[in-house]
Design a protein around this motif. Structure first.
Motif, PDB file in Angstrom:
ATOM      1  N   ARG A  10       4.076   5.101  -8.244  1.00  0.00           N
ATOM      2  CA  ARG A  10       2.748   4.856  -8.821  1.00  0.00           C
ATOM      3  C   ARG A  10       2.549   3.372  -9.104  1.00  0.00           C
ATOM      4  N   GLN A  11       3.581   2.751  -9.689  1.00  0.00           N
ATOM      5  CA  GLN A  11       3.492   1.329  -9.999  1.00  0.00           C
ATOM      6  C   GLN A  11       3.356   0.510  -8.728  1.00  0.00           C
ATOM      7  N   ALA A  12       4.090   0.883  -7.689  1.00  0.00           N
ATOM      8  CA  ALA A  12       4.004   0.178  -6.407  1.00  0.00           C
ATOM      9  C   ALA A  12       2.603   0.305  -5.810  1.00  0.00           C
ATOM     10  N   ILE A  13       2.030   1.486  -5.899  1.00  0.00           N
ATOM     11  CA  ILE A  13       0.672   1.708  -5.383  1.00  0.00           C
ATOM     12  C   ILE A  13      -0.324   0.848  -6.155  1.00  0.00           C
ATOM     13  N   LEU A  14      -0.215   0.839  -7.480  1.00  0.00           N
ATOM     14  CA  LEU A  14      -1.119   0.028  -8.298  1.00  0.00           C
ATOM     15  C   LEU A  14      -0.970  -1.458  -7.996  1.00  0.00           C
ATOM     16  N   THR A  15       0.263  -1.908  -7.843  1.00  0.00           N
ATOM     17  CA  THR A  15       0.509  -3.314  -7.509  1.00  0.00           C
ATOM     18  C   THR A  15      -0.140  -3.659  -6.176  1.00  0.00           C
ATOM     19  N   PHE A  16       0.034  -2.794  -5.192  1.00  0.00           N
ATOM     20  CA  PHE A  16      -0.571  -3.008  -3.876  1.00  0.00           C
ATOM     21  C   PHE A  16      -2.098  -3.074  -3.976  1.00  0.00           C
ATOM     22  N   LEU A  17      -2.686  -2.103  -4.655  1.00  0.00           N
ATOM     23  CA  LEU A  17      -4.146  -2.062  -4.751  1.00  0.00           C
ATOM     24  C   LEU A  17      -4.687  -3.262  -5.523  1.00  0.00           C
ATOM     25  N   ARG A  18      -4.005  -3.660  -6.570  1.00  0.00           N
ATOM     26  CA  ARG A  18      -4.439  -4.835  -7.338  1.00  0.00           C
ATOM     27  C   ARG A  18      -4.365  -6.090  -6.480  1.00  0.00           C
ATOM     28  N   SER A  19      -3.306  -6.208  -5.678  1.00  0.00           N
ATOM     29  CA  SER A  19      -3.169  -7.394  -4.826  1.00  0.00           C
ATOM     30  C   SER A  19      -4.271  -7.438  -3.768  1.00  0.00           C
ATOM     31  N   ARG A  20      -4.656  -6.288  -3.249  1.00  0.00           N
ATOM     32  CA  ARG A  20      -5.730  -6.213  -2.256  1.00  0.00           C
ATOM     33  C   ARG A  20      -7.074  -6.560  -2.878  1.00  0.00           C
ATOM     34  N   ASN A  21      -7.227  -6.217  -4.152  1.00  0.00           N
ATOM     35  CA  ASN A  21      -8.473  -6.479  -4.863  1.00  0.00           C
ATOM     36  C   ASN A  21      -8.632  -7.967  -5.159  1.00  0.00           C
TER      37      ASN A  21
END
Length: 102
Positions: free
Chosen positions: A89-100
């Motif tokens: 979950r943390q990895a997914i959030l980190t990825f999505l935040r970086s894309r944003n």
């Protein structure tokens, strides 16, 4: 805030379906007066039962409870996200935040 807004959305979704309270209640595996008891008598449903009713009405539970629509993809994402490990979950959030941030 009107606590019964979700009941109004449920009633509107029922009306939009053009099906009876009885037919939706039975299709959801509940007794014939189940929706009547929720909408008219204002009895509180269990979340499991409400999910079944929403499925029969072809409306998301998020819309009924919170008033916003969730697309099938968003619903699938949320379901899969919930099943993921905390690290995933943390990895997914980190990825999505970086894309944003791009």
């Amino acid at each position: 805030m009107n606590i019964n807004k979700w009941r109004q959305r449920l009633a509107k979704s029922l009306e939009k379906s053009q099906k009876s309270k009885r037919s939706i209640s039975l299709a959801a595996g509940m007794g014939p007066g189940y929706l009547h008891s929720i909408l008219v008598e204002e009895k509180d449903p269990t979340i499991e039962s409400l999910v079944k009713v929403c499925k029969e009405l072809q409306v998301s539970i998020a819309y009924i409870i919170y008033g916003y629509e969730v697309t099938p993809i968003q619903e699938e994402f949320l379901r899969l996200f919930e099943l993921a490990s905390p690290a995933d979950r943390q990895a997914i959030l980190t990825f999505l935040r970086s894309r944003n941030d791009e």
